[in-house]
Write a protein that holds these residues in place. Structure first.
Motif, mmCIF file in Angstrom:
data_model
loop_
_atom_site.group_PDB
_atom_site.id
_atom_site.type_symbol
_atom_site.label_atom_id
_atom_site.label_comp_id
_atom_site.label_asym_id
_atom_site.label_seq_id
_atom_site.Cartn_x
_atom_site.Cartn_y
_atom_site.Cartn_z
ATOM 1 N N GLN A 180 47.616 45.573 33.109
ATOM 2 C CA GLN A 180 48.411 46.758 32.791
ATOM 3 C C GLN A 180 48.154 47.879 33.789
ATOM 4 O O GLN A 180 49.083 48.537 34.260
ATOM 5 C CB GLN A 180 48.095 47.237 31.372
ATOM 6 N N HIS A 181 46.883 48.083 34.120
ATOM 7 C CA HIS A 181 46.514 49.140 35.066
ATOM 8 C C HIS A 181 47.114 48.876 36.442
ATOM 9 O O HIS A 181 47.656 49.791 37.088
ATOM 10 C CB HIS A 181 44.993 49.241 35.169
ATOM 11 N N THR A 182 47.018 47.630 36.890
ATOM 12 C CA THR A 182 47.536 47.281 38.222
ATOM 13 C C THR A 182 49.057 47.333 38.263
ATOM 14 O O THR A 182 49.647 47.895 39.194
ATOM 15 C CB THR A 182 47.063 45.877 38.630
ATOM 16 N N LEU A 183 49.693 46.757 37.257
ATOM 17 C CA LEU A 183 51.161 46.696 37.234
ATOM 18 C C LEU A 183 51.788 48.046 36.894
ATOM 19 O O LEU A 183 52.921 48.318 37.291
ATOM 20 C CB LEU A 183 51.613 45.643 36.225
ATOM 21 N N GLY A 184 51.067 48.863 36.144
ATOM 22 C CA GLY A 184 51.560 50.199 35.831
ATOM 23 C C GLY A 184 52.501 50.283 34.647
ATOM 24 O O GLY A 184 53.322 51.203 34.563
#
Length: 209
Positions: A180-184
């Motif tokens: 989630q953090h990487t994909l945004g």
């Protein structure tokens, strides 16, 4: 690819789009992949349509003309229109996909890694959702509002809760948060995505005994 196997039997674009209106979960996921690939094509200037197979079949089947000599623009618009009309997807859902791809895909070589990452994110997310919402899948379809609320709560737990009894669920939630953090993607985006899959899964025909 069942959606396209049906479409290939139609001679007219109008008839092809009508076939989409009876689509289920697999058709929804196919359109999601088409949207991702169309955004990538437009954002990165992909010129080889065969590099994006789902979008290529979608384009050829619905006979979508290339806009401004650039792949992805017209295909993205048509796919977005279908997802809104058929499944009632909110506009913010598409905006977050656009922003995620813009953030993570700086060149054509990033496409494969991004799609692989999204696949892992989606599989882990649905695995935990299946674990948390087993009995809720049996709820009658008329309780859509209640089902949405339960889906939103389950997603909220996935991104915030730390005291899981099942260690494997806890580890998977940690992985989901990293994705989630990487994909945004926001919590609201995840809930919208999951809710539509859950709702469509309830409509899928049950396997014969």
């Amino acid at each position: 690819m069942s959606i396209f196997s049906k479409l290939f039997k139609k001679k007219e674009v109008e008839a092809a789009e009508e076939t989409l209106r009876v689509g289920g979960m697999e058709d929804f996921m196919t359109l999601i992949r088409v949207y991702y690939q169309a955004v990538m094509a437009a954002h990165l200037g992909v010129s080889n349509i065969n590099f994006l197979p789902d979008m290529a079949v979608f384009k050829r089947t619905l006979k979508i003309p290339t806009q401004n000599n650039k792949l992805g623009i017209a295909e993205r618009a048509r796919c977005k229109k279908l997802l809104i009309e058929l499944y009632g997807i909110n506009d913010f859902f598409f905006k977050e996909i656009d922003a995620s791809i813009k953030k993570n895909c700086r060149n054509v070589n990033d496409i494969k890694n991004y799609l692989f990452m999204f696949q892992g994110f989606s599989q882990d997310l649905m695995m935990v959702i299946g674990n948390l919402m087993q009995w809720k899948f049996r709820m009658p379809g008329v309780f859509k509002k209640l089902l949405r609320g339960m889906t939103e709560k389950a997603v909220h737990d996935i991104v915030t809760k730390n005291d899981w009894k099942d260690d494997s669920v806890h580890k998977t939630c940690i992985n989901i948060r990293k994705y989630q953090h990487t994909l945004g993607y926001s919590e609201n985006w995840m809930a919208e995505y999951v809710y539509n899959i859950v709702l469509l899964a309830k409509k899928e025909p049950k396997p014969k005994a």
